[in-house]
Design an enzyme around this catalytic site. Structure first.
Site, PDB file in Angstrom:
ATOM      1  CD  GLU A  40     -46.966  65.295  -9.397  1.00 43.18           C
ATOM      2  OE1 GLU A  40     -46.978  65.628 -10.600  1.00 43.18           O
ATOM      3  OE2 GLU A  40     -47.659  64.382  -8.938  1.00 43.18           O
ATOM      4  CG  HIS A  91     -50.286  62.546 -10.505  1.00 43.45           C
ATOM      5  ND1 HIS A  91     -49.166  63.253 -10.878  1.00 43.45           N
ATOM      6  CD2 HIS A  91     -50.651  61.821 -11.579  1.00 43.45           C
ATOM      7  CE1 HIS A  91     -48.867  62.949 -12.129  1.00 43.45           C
ATOM      8  NE2 HIS A  91     -49.760  62.090 -12.585  1.00 43.45           N
TER       9      HIS A  91
END
Lengths: 387, 291
Positions: free
Chosen positions: B210, B248
């Site tokens: 990511e 995150h």
């Protein structure tokens, strides 16, 4: 969490990091009072917003008289300041910092950040102060000094020497600079910073070191041990929907598109946004309700998504692991009823007890589209908003 | 075969008596994981479902020969819990906890670098060798034992999605690892890629990344010269706005670096089969991996 320059300078002073004399003003009267306390001209009037690049946008002005202090303060407070960091919509200025003007001998750049690759505190310094450091790094990388500090040893005199000699500091300044860098490091560690940046850090005509600007960000994960810092949070600087979502412990970011979406897990949430885009639509938000979402969180997520008028359809993608699909389906049905959902709803879920979950949705009487996988979920929702 | 964990792994759980700790310990034990000890300071001498509880990791490891620890300790105390396991010489530490301060993790990492322990996580779903052992919070039933594919990912539910699609295509997994979404973590992509490359039963690898940092770029560089097995990659966050933390802590594009496009380009250049649309992952793997 970001804070304003004047707040960062308050913390600097607590650590005896030298800053110019000055104060915060919300109106021109106070600004003039501060200028008179400073006692000499010029003074600088600086817009206080979280974004950088304020000078280029007209948010930082030099005043040579009381009249100019009055004019500049009135011009800046209330202005819509657009910089490369605010986005085209800009930011309304509500307060200014009034500071003494300084005789500058040399402008430097100095910052401290946590370096994820080396697990060290990284000091970045440059003689090319006052400029956009990313541009300096791209065009003249040799002008950037990087010094890694192992958090187990902390900052040592040799670290300071590396930075000082790297910056070609005059010998008369090295001692004071090293003291200041050591204190900045302490400040960084003791407040769990994720950024401390001074641009420019100046050497004055009298060979004093002075932080002309100050930027600080804090690690959100560490705020639990810095309750005092929470006073510095300025909700006006954040998106109202983001603020509302944070009250419910939801990970929400408002975006420009028309497809609202709710997902469990951050990585999957990003992937769903991408899927929406690939299907030809634009996501209206990022919303991670968490791996262990409850009915209540689903309902609150719904409310936030629907309070954004741009939203024309909502896509829910949940991967039921520990959270069972039947529980989730009940939550969706309840939330949809309680919030009186007015836009089409596309649901895709997978995982534990998925058949039971699908049955609950089918029998709910709600007008919703069920997608069997991610690909079709994206296609269905894109078709809806395009029509 | 598998990497890092198998049916011989002897697990101790730090924070076994908390709500999450209890729940997931039972799930792991039900799957067949050998849970040999729990640690909760102050509750030494008690037990949970017959699993003995100790006050400290050292004592627990000595008494039960535990060689792996799973951590459910809340963020303010999690770094301490990891360091206690490193100090006790635990070989593999799996930290599930989300929200550990970065500075705490930097100190942990410096200690790890000077030890023989391996850390997976934090802020991760854990590791599973399907059919043998589950050390983490992932839903067990979506996995298919027997290989031949290894999965490594920075995300939790995104990994479940990928594994679900693999299993849906009849493709099993050797080991699936979530390395976690934090900026400073233990085991990285390269560690896992290298272990999968050396595992004879793993015939192909799925790597899920990511935005944020440059771990994927480093992994791409490694794959180019060190990985002979086919790799399918996916990167989440093409639509992520810069400067915002996407859930995150590590998922943030800063100063123009860490973008999805840069990572996708790097992976493609290294010969990785990049899946652009997550919905196609299963089909793509079925085409690329040898059956």
């Amino acid at each position: 969490m970001k804070i304003h320059e004047f707040q960062a300078k308050t913390i600097f002073r607590k650590y005896q990091v030298p800053t110019p004399k000055g104060g915060l003003a919300l109106d021109s009267e106070t600004a003039q009072q501060i200028a008179s306390d400073i006692g000499h001209f010029p003074v600088v009037v600086k817009a206080q917003i979280h974004a950088g690049g304020r000078g280029k946008g007209g948010g930082v002005r030099l005043a040579h008289s009381m009249d100019e202090v009055f004019q500049h303060t009135n011009a800046i407070i209330g202005m819509n300041l657009v910089t490369h960091q605010t986005g085209p919509e800009g930011k309304t200025v509500k307060q200014v910092l009034v500071e003494e003007g300084v005789d500058i001998n040399k402008e430097l750049y100095l910052s401290l950040i946590p370096d994820r690759e080396t697990a060290c505190i990284l000091v970045i310094a440059s003689e090319a102060g006052g400029m956009d450091i990313e541009e300096v790094a791209a065009t003249t990388p040799e002008k950037i000094i990087k010094v890694h500090i192992n958090p187990l040893t902390g900052i040592q005199p040799f670290h300071c020497r590396k930075v000082s000699f790297g910056l070609n500091l005059p010998s008369a300044v090295i001692k004071e600079f090293s003291q200041m860098l050591t204190r900045l490091y302490q400040l960084f560690i003791e407040n769990d910073c994720s950024l401390v940046e001074i641009n420019p850090l100046v050497i004055t005509a009298e060979n004093r070191v002075l932080a002309l600007d100050a930027k600080m960000d804090f690690d959100d994960n560490a705020l639990f041990r810095h309750k005092d810092l929470m006073d510095f949070r300025d909700l006006d600087e954040e998106d109202p929907l983001d603020v509302e979502a944070s009250k419910f412990n939801l990970n929400y970011i408002n975006l420009d598109g028309t497809v609202g979406n709710m997902v469990n897990g951050a990585g999957l949430a990003m992937a769903v946004m991408d899927t929406i885009k690939l299907a030809g639509a634009e996501p209206a938000n990022f919303l991670d309700v968490g791996g262990g979402a409850t009915t209540e969180m689903v309902e609150n997520g719904f409310k936030i998504i629907l309070s954004d008028d741009k939203v024309k359809a909502v896509l829910i993608n949940i991967f039921g692991g520990i959270l069972r699909c039947d529980v989730l389906a009940k939550g969706v049905v309840e939330a949809a009823r309680n919030t009186q959902i007015t836009v089409p709803l596309v649901v895709r879920m997978e995982g534990t007890n998925v058949e039971e979950g699908r049955r609950i949705l089918a029998e709910s009487g709600l007008e919703l589209f069920t997608a069997k996988d991610m690909k079709s979920a994206g296609e269905i929702v894109a078709k809806i908003v395009a029509s | 075969m598998s990497i890092f964990v198998n049916s011989d792994t002897r697990l101790l759980v730090q924070g076994i008596t908390g709500r999450e700790g209890q729940f997931h310990t039972r799930q792991c034990a039900d799957y067949g994981t050998r849970v040999v000890a729990g640690v909760t300071p102050g509750k030494g001498g008690l037990d949970m479902d017959g699993i003995p509880i100790f006050n400290g990791v050292q004592e627990a490891a000595e008494e039960t020969r535990a060689n792996c620890s799973m951590i459910f300790v809340p963020p303010p105390f999690a770094a301490d819990a990891i360091m206690e396991s490193v100090d006790a010489g635990i070989e593999l530490i799996v930290a599930i906890t989300e929200g550990i301060p970065v500075l705490d993790m930097m100190r942990v990492k410096q200690m790890l670098n000077r030890s023989g322990s391996r850390l997976i996580g934090p802020n991760c779903p854990g590791i599973i060798t399907p059919g043998q052992t589950k050390i983490g919070i992932m839903p067990a039933q979506i996995h298919k034992p027997g290989g031949p594919i290894g999965v490594v990912s920075r995300s939790g539910t995104l990994t479940y999605e990928v594994v679900f699609q693999l299993t849906g295509q009849g493709i099993g997994q050797t080991t699936c690892i979530g390395i976690g979404g934090d900026p400073v973590n233990g085991t990285n992509f390269i560690d896992c890629l290298s272990a999968f490359e050396n595992d004879p039963e793993t015939k192909g690898i799925v790597m899920v990344g990511e935005i944020g940092g440059n771990a994927e770029e480093d992994a791409a560089e490694f794959i180019r010269s060190n990985v002979s097995k086919p790799v399918v990659g996916f990167i989440a966050g093409i639509t992520a706005p810069p400067g915002r933390r996407m859930g995150h802590a590590g998922a943030i594009i800063s100063g123009g670096s860490g973008t999805a496009h840069a990572k996708i380009e790097a992976l493609k250049k290294a010969g990785v089969h990049v899946c652009e649309n997550l919905g196609h992952m299963g089909e793509m793997c079925a085409e690329i991996f040898p059956s």
